[in-house]
Motif scaffolding. Structure first.
Motif, PDB file in Angstrom:
ATOM      1  N   GLY A 107      35.241  50.371  41.099  1.00 54.96           N
ATOM      2  CA  GLY A 107      35.026  48.567  40.107  1.00 54.96           C
ATOM      3  C   GLY A 107      35.452  47.141  40.746  1.00 54.96           C
ATOM      4  N   HIS A 108      35.817  47.119  41.561  1.00 48.03           N
ATOM      5  CA  HIS A 108      36.391  45.523  41.856  1.00 48.03           C
ATOM      6  C   HIS A 108      35.217  44.766  41.969  1.00 48.03           C
ATOM      7  N   SER A 109      35.790  43.550  41.067  1.00 46.67           N
ATOM      8  CA  SER A 109      34.239  42.568  40.995  1.00 46.67           C
ATOM      9  C   SER A 109      33.591  42.367  43.299  1.00 46.67           C
ATOM     10  N   GLU A 110      34.469  42.566  44.022  1.00 48.99           N
ATOM     11  CA  GLU A 110      33.428  42.101  45.168  1.00 48.99           C
ATOM     12  C   GLU A 110      33.123  43.366  45.560  1.00 48.99           C
ATOM     13  N   ARG A 111      33.570  44.873  44.919  1.00 52.04           N
ATOM     14  CA  ARG A 111      32.905  45.818  45.327  1.00 52.04           C
ATOM     15  C   ARG A 111      30.985  45.822  44.348  1.00 52.04           C
ATOM     16  N   TRP A 132      36.146  34.363  37.743  1.00 49.34           N
ATOM     17  CA  TRP A 132      36.641  32.866  37.926  1.00 49.34           C
ATOM     18  C   TRP A 132      37.757  33.105  38.684  1.00 49.34           C
ATOM     19  N   ALA A 133      39.122  34.052  38.285  1.00 52.91           N
ATOM     20  CA  ALA A 133      39.915  33.691  38.107  1.00 52.91           C
ATOM     21  C   ALA A 133      41.111  34.239  39.977  1.00 52.91           C
ATOM     22  N   ILE A 134      40.143  35.208  40.090  1.00 53.85           N
ATOM     23  CA  ILE A 134      39.872  35.756  41.777  1.00 53.85           C
ATOM     24  C   ILE A 134      40.055  35.246  42.838  1.00 53.85           C
ATOM     25  N   GLY A 135      41.081  35.099  43.383  1.00 55.08           N
ATOM     26  CA  GLY A 135      41.656  34.293  44.889  1.00 55.08           C
ATOM     27  C   GLY A 135      41.200  32.651  45.011  1.00 55.08           C
ATOM     28  N   THR A 136      41.186  32.388  43.451  1.00 60.32           N
ATOM     29  CA  THR A 136      40.878  30.843  43.653  1.00 60.32           C
ATOM     30  C   THR A 136      42.095  29.964  42.486  1.00 60.32           C
ATOM     31  N   GLY A 170      44.708  40.432  35.906  1.00 63.92           N
ATOM     32  CA  GLY A 170      44.000  39.980  37.406  1.00 63.92           C
ATOM     33  C   GLY A 170      43.768  38.815  38.202  1.00 63.92           C
ATOM     34  N   GLY A 171      44.146  38.190  39.114  1.00 59.07           N
ATOM     35  CA  GLY A 171      43.269  37.025  39.022  1.00 59.07           C
ATOM     36  C   GLY A 171      44.508  36.136  39.277  1.00 59.07           C
ATOM     37  N   SER A 172      44.499  35.772  40.327  1.00 60.70           N
ATOM     38  CA  SER A 172      45.504  34.626  40.793  1.00 60.70           C
ATOM     39  C   SER A 172      47.046  34.967  40.556  1.00 60.70           C
ATOM     40  N   MET A 173      47.264  36.324  39.943  1.00 56.38           N
ATOM     41  CA  MET A 173      48.738  36.414  39.588  1.00 56.38           C
ATOM     42  C   MET A 173      49.561  36.216  40.592  1.00 56.38           C
ATOM     43  N   ASN A 174      50.453  35.279  39.567  1.00 55.69           N
ATOM     44  CA  ASN A 174      51.952  35.410  41.359  1.00 55.69           C
ATOM     45  C   ASN A 174      53.017  35.046  40.578  1.00 55.69           C
ATOM     46  N   GLY A 205      49.562  46.381  44.119  1.00 54.82           N
ATOM     47  CA  GLY A 205      48.784  45.201  45.025  1.00 54.82           C
ATOM     48  C   GLY A 205      48.036  45.407  45.067  1.00 54.82           C
ATOM     49  N   ASN A 206      46.764  44.345  45.549  1.00 53.40           N
ATOM     50  CA  ASN A 206      45.754  45.159  46.547  1.00 53.40           C
ATOM     51  C   ASN A 206      44.998  44.040  47.530  1.00 53.40           C
ATOM     52  N   TRP A 207      45.716  45.438  48.803  1.00 52.71           N
ATOM     53  CA  TRP A 207      45.791  44.305  49.859  1.00 52.71           C
ATOM     54  C   TRP A 207      44.330  43.736  50.980  1.00 52.71           C
ATOM     55  N   LEU A 249      47.512  43.373  38.793  1.00 48.99           N
ATOM     56  CA  LEU A 249      46.223  43.641  39.303  1.00 48.99           C
ATOM     57  C   LEU A 249      46.656  42.588  40.978  1.00 48.99           C
ATOM     58  N   ILE A 250      46.932  42.869  41.097  1.00 49.66           N
ATOM     59  CA  ILE A 250      47.678  41.505  42.277  1.00 49.66           C
ATOM     60  C   ILE A 250      47.402  40.951  44.506  1.00 49.66           C
ATOM     61  N   GLY A 251      46.343  40.591  44.141  1.00 52.31           N
ATOM     62  CA  GLY A 251      45.628  39.762  45.851  1.00 52.31           C
ATOM     63  C   GLY A 251      46.998  39.615  46.552  1.00 52.31           C
ATOM     64  N   TYR A 255      41.911  44.542  33.811  1.00 54.18           N
ATOM     65  CA  TYR A 255      41.003  42.754  33.399  1.00 54.18           C
ATOM     66  C   TYR A 255      41.011  41.931  33.980  1.00 54.18           C
ATOM     67  N   GLU A 256      40.060  41.202  35.433  1.00 54.83           N
ATOM     68  CA  GLU A 256      40.166  40.360  36.041  1.00 54.83           C
ATOM     69  C   GLU A 256      38.855  40.321  36.202  1.00 54.83           C
ATOM     70  N   PRO A 257      38.618  38.434  35.574  1.00 55.52           N
ATOM     71  CA  PRO A 257      38.222  37.791  35.361  1.00 55.52           C
ATOM     72  C   PRO A 257      37.637  36.933  36.425  1.00 55.52           C
TER      73      PRO A 257
HETATM   74  P1  PGA Z   1      44.241  36.851  43.913  1.00 51.89           P
HETATM   75  O1  PGA Z   1      43.746  38.571  43.560  1.00 51.89           O
HETATM   76  O2  PGA Z   1      45.573  38.082  43.258  1.00 51.89           O
HETATM   77  O3  PGA Z   1      45.225  37.192  44.650  1.00 51.89           O
HETATM   78  O4  PGA Z   1      43.297  36.347  42.351  1.00 51.89           O
HETATM   79  C1  PGA Z   1      43.548  39.718  42.664  1.00 51.89           C
HETATM   80  C2  PGA Z   1      42.398  40.679  42.625  1.00 51.89           C
HETATM   81  O5  PGA Z   1      40.833  40.320  42.905  1.00 51.89           O
HETATM   82  O6  PGA Z   1      42.534  42.395  42.325  1.00 51.89           O
END
Ligand code: PGA
Length: 254
Positions: free
Chosen positions: A93-97, A169-173, A210-214, A8-10, A231-233, A165-167
């Motif tokens: 190295g998270h893309s947000e950083r 365009w898939a993170i939080g979208t 990782g990227g909107s995995m739910n 989990g990535n809080w 890797l789950i946000g 591997y976190e595209p």
């Molecule tokens: P998300 O984030 O599951 O909310 O898309 C994943 C992450 O940024 O690690």
């Protein structure tokens, strides 16, 4: 067989007490997991999270660190400090950083080397933007990000790091990569590792998606041969959803 790992990535969410309550709710739900279970929490939540996870199979990680041991680096935290409070993992190295805090392949590499030297397991994030995917740059980009991040490690050390591997365009979208897209690009990353360290090392290295995995799409993703976890946000902030993802990973273990 590579053991799956669900982390989990809080991000910048949950106060220490809220984090401890989430872990308390998670404990029983993931007690039978056959995958590794990790929560990566804000720095100030680490102590409460480690205490809440004590005696369980949940491990605790941070979301960033500095590569130096100590010194005049106002606002930074070292690997040694993370270890001292019981962290065992660190997202690097998270893309947000990379996007908001000027993280580069070079600083990610310095952090990876310091984490490994200090006995922390890095979860190294790589991934392309939508524009990069559309212009056909994905494979070259994720390969280069991976090889640069690992530079200076021996093959035996590479086996113990986690790549995510976190595209972007898939993170939080809510837009997940398709199962096939995620599997294919993770295969490309594995081939890049094989190119430098050999097939045996590449086959032993765990690579997450990782990227909107739910809770809804995790089963399909986890069924892919190359995908060793997630890797789950957003979905890691709910005990029920996160435990469903852990169960999907567990179901893939013979
Ligand atoms: P998300 O984030 O599951 O909310 O898309 C994943 C992450 O940024 O690690």
């Amino acid at each position: 067989m590579r053991k799956p790992i669900i982390a989990g990535n809080w991000k910048m969410n949950l106060l220490p007490g809220e984090g401890a309550a989430l872990i308390a709710a998670l404990k029983d739900k993931v007690a039978g997991a056959k995958c590794d279970v990790v929560v990566c929490v804000p720095f100030v939540d680490l102590c409460a999270a480690v205490e809440a996870a004590a005696g369980s199979n949940i491990r605790v990680g941070a979301q960033n660190m500095h590569w130096e041991k100590s010194g005049a680096f106002t606002g930074e935290v070292s690997a040694e400090m993370l270890k001292a409070v019981g962290a065992q993992y660190v997202v690097l190295g998270h893309s947000e950083r990379r996007q908001y805090f000027a993280e580069t392949d070079e600083t990610v590499n310095k952090k990876v080397l310091s984490a490994v030297k200090n006995g922390l397991t890095p979860i190294i994030c790589v991934g392309e933007s939508l524009a990069q995917r559309e212009s056909g740059e994905t494979d070259g980009l994720v390969s280069a990000q991976t090889v640069k991040a690992l530079s200076g490690l021996a093959g035996e050390q590479v086996k113990d790091v986690i790549i995510a591997y976190e595209p972007i365009w898939a993170i939080g979208t809510g837009k997940t990569a398709t199962d096939a897209q995620a599997n294919e690009t993770i295969g490309v990353i594995r081939a890049a590792i094989a190119g430098v360290y050999g097939k045996e090392v590449a086959d032993a290295t765990r690579i997450q998606y990782g990227g909107s995995m739910n809770a809804k799409n995790c089963e399909g993703l986890m069924a892919q041969a190359e995908i060793d976890g997630g890797l789950i946000g957003g979905a890691s902030l709910k005990a029920e959803d996160f435990s469903i993802i852990v169960a999907a990973a567990t179901a893939t273990v013979q």
